[in-house]
Scaffold this active site. Structure first.
Site, PDB file in Angstrom:
ATOM      1  N   GLU A 162      77.396 -62.667  40.131  1.00 29.73           N
ATOM      2  CA  GLU A 162      78.529 -63.213  40.887  1.00 29.73           C
ATOM      3  C   GLU A 162      78.035 -63.812  42.213  1.00 29.73           C
ATOM      4  O   GLU A 162      77.249 -63.197  42.923  1.00 29.73           O
ATOM      5  CB  GLU A 162      79.480 -62.045  41.168  1.00 29.73           C
ATOM      6  N   LYS A 187      87.710 -66.179  39.253  1.00 29.79           N
ATOM      7  CA  LYS A 187      87.989 -64.739  39.160  1.00 29.79           C
ATOM      8  C   LYS A 187      89.493 -64.500  39.254  1.00 29.79           C
ATOM      9  O   LYS A 187      90.167 -65.106  40.088  1.00 29.79           O
ATOM     10  CB  LYS A 187      87.262 -64.044  40.313  1.00 29.79           C
ATOM     11  N   CYS A 217      83.137 -59.769  37.543  1.00 27.92           N
ATOM     12  CA  CYS A 217      83.184 -58.452  38.216  1.00 27.92           C
ATOM     13  C   CYS A 217      84.493 -57.696  38.023  1.00 27.92           C
ATOM     14  O   CYS A 217      84.738 -57.158  36.949  1.00 27.92           O
ATOM     15  CB  CYS A 217      82.851 -58.632  39.694  1.00 27.92           C
TER      16      CYS A 217
END
Lengths: 573, 573
Positions: free
Chosen positions: A44, A116, A152
């Site tokens: 990330e 994300k 994540c």
């Protein structure tokens, strides 16, 4: 069955170092290409480092990240890696706002982007302060294999993006992460990733970064899990590593685009042609996780090493009291930086025992670090006499003369000062602000006292195993701890026994338990009240303490944000 | 037209002091009842204080807040206030989670609750870390008047809860706030509240708290605005105050319940009977806002006073260098705490000029604070000689001996130490960590140097106007600033002229502008590069600096969160 050779690039970027980080991506993509990989997955936000905090609010920075990513596509092609699909995390910025993103770079172009969805805003994370959430899922077909991407926090959500990817139909999910280390987190990650793979009906490649960034350390621990949740490959913790894995992919039963649940699913075809089947399959194996003590030690070494080096220092100086904390901090520093980069200073006062001097010298001698003795009696004497100091004021002035001495040596010789306090001490305020609290970094700040002892014993035993000299003096481990700021002083004069104290602190700090809850756990009301009062009253000292590596569930600092002005007192009722 | 007498209780709660804060509610509700008010409105989270930060994550605390609120209803009835509807902010907790809430207490019971919808998560605010957002709007009928409620951030949203209340139909909106002071915020609030009133077609009563909490100060500035946006009443800034206003209410054209936009609108009838018409109407008038300088000065006095008192101190000690910063800090401390609570210490070194000593003495003499002289030459001499310090190391040891001296006096006599650094200094790192940066609180931490001079001139002129002796020595204002750590040193040896420096800093820090942007504003590339490098490199010092009152748009601390380890350097491209 379609095959794919996947490379997981577990690397250590530096926050803000866009040129260095993009170089890292080029270097490891080339390595992946040489290993015959079709896809390489980076952590990330590898382009910017993580976390960049308020840097992201500066338009110049967010745009530079986007430009660096766009430039990478061409650089990778120029480096002969045009055929490898590189999955690269970065900060995306356009007129709508800023996003935590990954892009797929292939053939000299950005062929897909994924934002994300779930922005963590707890613990050390403030992502809702910075980013817009994504609302789409991008599936990229590479060599006939449909690859979904989740970043994540998205992997921690039940019924979230991964479930939607499963319903839409994917053959493989890749997950770039910047997941900070804390004790036992690896034990949580593996079952989590396995559960998600089963939820999606597809294997998951989980990639996490390594290295230290201020108070955070990233432990790597990258892994590949099969569609049934079984662990196929696991990388070593804390070290930079390219893990190359061959996958045979069963394939999804159906392939949907458009609306799936709350997500807009988009499909991009980069290449439909399967890779030629090859044998034998490359299978790097499963690295056994480190023991609990080895894991914490590695985290502390990594955090200290990267704080020092990434901030442009080469050497450190620390006070050696002969006690356990400074002996452990010194051993860590030598493991992190090498003995030649570590300067130990013994600063005896009139109240220092003979053993404190000899144990300090022995610590230096065992580790091979530089060592000097700088008595503070003359400095202390002038302050005490001229200001008429007595009691606590006189005790503290000793600690502060040591602080001024270390800072003087730091200014004169360019060393970074290490503060050697532990978490227990910091919790109850058993330290002198501007005294032993002086330093640019505090390596064992988040290690409770009982664990400091445990780590010392473990590290010495490790040395024994390797046939090396144990770095920590036996007497520093076994003698009763004392601040030695007045004659015959012992820590237990002011504090409960450390075993008991650490147990209460674990409940109050890690567990956020109130008075009633702690009493129900079996601690006496008097003990609980006494400990909680000390913790609450020491908040102002913690606020001015140097940063240090987070190793527990809840570190002091950005992880635990309490007001200084705070009249709330836990009690019965 | 229906009438209602409204009381706005602009009060100063303390974070965590649930008994004290509920006492405050009882006291001011009784005052409101005696003034004949039908409704009294308290600030956001008055029961707990604001912001409580991670205290809210502790279940014992969140439940205690809910219990305290529930207990208040009975206490208000027992105090003879059963007929007054009290609108009271608190933290609500149930099985679903924790919410930022207000309740209406009437007749000994909680008759309605309203949760905050928009949770600010920028600047100093982290509310998405703590609270679940509300999804309903509660309208309470009191004496035939339908009253809607919106909490703080909800009033800042275009087309948000206030627009929905307008569509549902309300006669009056009350808005409890905990809105921290920053320069010129009052100029933004009034047009905002006016716009919202027009949007809702109903008057708005805006109530904000007073007092200081760590780095935040609340300026009150409560107001009532009519349905056409006209200002009907405005309370004084920074002082506790009960503002009582009679309102004549036109009434909404329609009254809807159920779904309105994204909100579930619920109506509760407490009383349908109108209050008897009375005349003349009570109209407290509009207090003129303070001048810009008076406003900042009041904020600084409030922040310092409350930090000292709410943390249990009675006295402060500070170093007096004869310079402008310490003279202004001393004048603030005397205004905040009284001359008898302030201890000034002159700590001359061998490099201190004659005027630095006499100006320090004059500062003490003008304000009436305690004063003593503690030369540091002997302490400095021992460190310099024994450690062989030269250059910067020798300069810093002087500042650190002063730090140890102040902390010694603090420990011996129980004073809180004030650090006297300003925002400019802190921005560029022109201070000595553990030296002049020592302190429990830093009153002018968020005041740029050019504003420090402006405040000094303003404060002296105010004294002249009142026929008092100006507290700040004229020479401290007019002489060129110097750290006096080596012979003939001037700040301009190391720094650009302050006017220019503050302008660049304003762009970089307040404005979050990058290099290119600043150059386009007309600053030279060399100057911009030089200043930005200094700011970036000083992050580690700021992290260990004491708290101090926020007065600007972006204060160092929780308002501006940057990594220490940070390779990003603003530059061309």
């Amino acid at each position: 069955m379609p095959q794919l050779r996947l490379a997981l690039a577990q690397v250590n970027p530096c926050v803000g170092d866009l040129p260095g980080n993009t170089d890292l991506v080029v270097h490891w993509t080339r390595e992946a290409a040489q290993a015959g990989a079709h896809v390489v997955v980076f952590p990330e936000m590898v382009v910017t480092g993580y976390p960049v905090e308020d840097l992201v609010l500066r338009v110049s920075f967010a745009h530079a990240s986007r430009r660096a990513l766009d430039g990478l596509a061409g650089r990778l092609a120029d480096a002969g890696c045009a055929d490898v699909a590189a999955v690269v995390g970065y900060v995306d910025a356009d007129a709508a706002g800023v996003r935590n993103a990954v892009a797929v770079l292939h053939g000299g172009a950005v062929v897909a982007r994924q934002y994300k969805h779930h922005l963590p805003n707890y613990g050390v994370f403030d992502e809702q302060r910075y980013f817009l959430p994504g609302d789409a899922l991008t599936i990229v077909r590479l060599h006939g294999v449909d690859v979904g991407m989740v970043i994540c926090e998205d992997i921690w959500q039940d019924g979230g993006p991964i479930a939607a990817l499963g319903r839409a139909g994917v053959d493989l999910i890749v997950s770039p992460n910047a997941s900070p280390y804390e004790a036992n987190k690896d034990d949580v990650r593996l079952p989590l990733v396995g559960r998600r793979a089963r939820e999606a009906g597809a294997p998951i490649a989980y990639v996490n970064q390594t290295g230290g960034q201020d108070e955070l350390v990233f432990d790597g621990d990258s892994m590949v899990v099969g569609r049934d949740g079984e662990l196929l490959a696991r990388a070593p913790q804390f070290v930079d590593h390219l893990m190359v894995v061959d996958l045979e992919l069963t394939g999804a039963p159906e392939r949907v685009a458009g609306r799936v649940g709350e997500f807009d699913v988009r499909r991009t075809i980069v290449s439909d042609r399967p890779v030629p089947a090859y044998e034998p399959l490359r299978f790097p194996g499963v690295v056994e996780p480190l023991s609990d003590a080895a894991e914490v030690w590695s985290a502390l070494v990594t955090g200290l090493r990267d704080y020092v080096h990434k901030n442009g220092f080469r050497t450190v100086v620390l006070g050696l009291s002969g006690g356990i904390d400074s002996a452990v901090a010194a051993a860590l520093a030598v493991d992190a930086l090498g003995a030649d980069a570590v300067y130990g200073v013994s600063m005896p006062s009139n109240y220092s025992s003979a053993h404190s001097r000899s144990d300090a010298a022995e610590s230096a001698e065992r580790t091979g670090m530089h060592f000097e003795v700088r008595p503070i009696a003359d400095m202390v004497d002038v302050f005490v006499t001229q200001l008429g100091l007595t009691g606590i004021a006189e005790e503290n002035v000793q600690a502060r003369c040591r602080g001024v001495t270390l800072m003087g040596l730091s200014n004169q010789h360019g060393h970074l000062v290490l503060a050697t306090g532990n978490k227990t001490e910091l919790a109850v305020g058993y330290s002198t602000i501007y005294g032993d609290a002086v330093g640019g970094f505090a390596p064992i700040k988040d290690v409770p006292k009982t664990l400091v002892w445990e780590l010392a014993r473990w590290r010495n035993a490790e040395a024994d195993k390797r046939g090396e000299r144990p770095p920590i003096p036996e007497n520093s481990i076994s003698k009763p701890p004392s601040a030695e700021l007045r004659p015959d002083q012992l820590d237990t004069d002011s504090l409960p026994p450390y075993g008991l104290l650490d147990a209460v602190l674990d409940g109050y700090i890690e567990g956020d338990r109130g008075f009633q809850d702690l009493v129900e756990l079996g601690f006496s009301p008097e003990l609980v009240t006494r400990v909680l009062r000390m913790v609450d009253a020491a908040e102002y000292k913690r606020r001015q303490y140097p940063p240090g590596t987070k190793t527990t569930l809840k570190a002091f600092g950005r992880d635990r944000r309490l007001p200084i002005t705070n009249a709330w007192r836990e009690g019965a009722s």
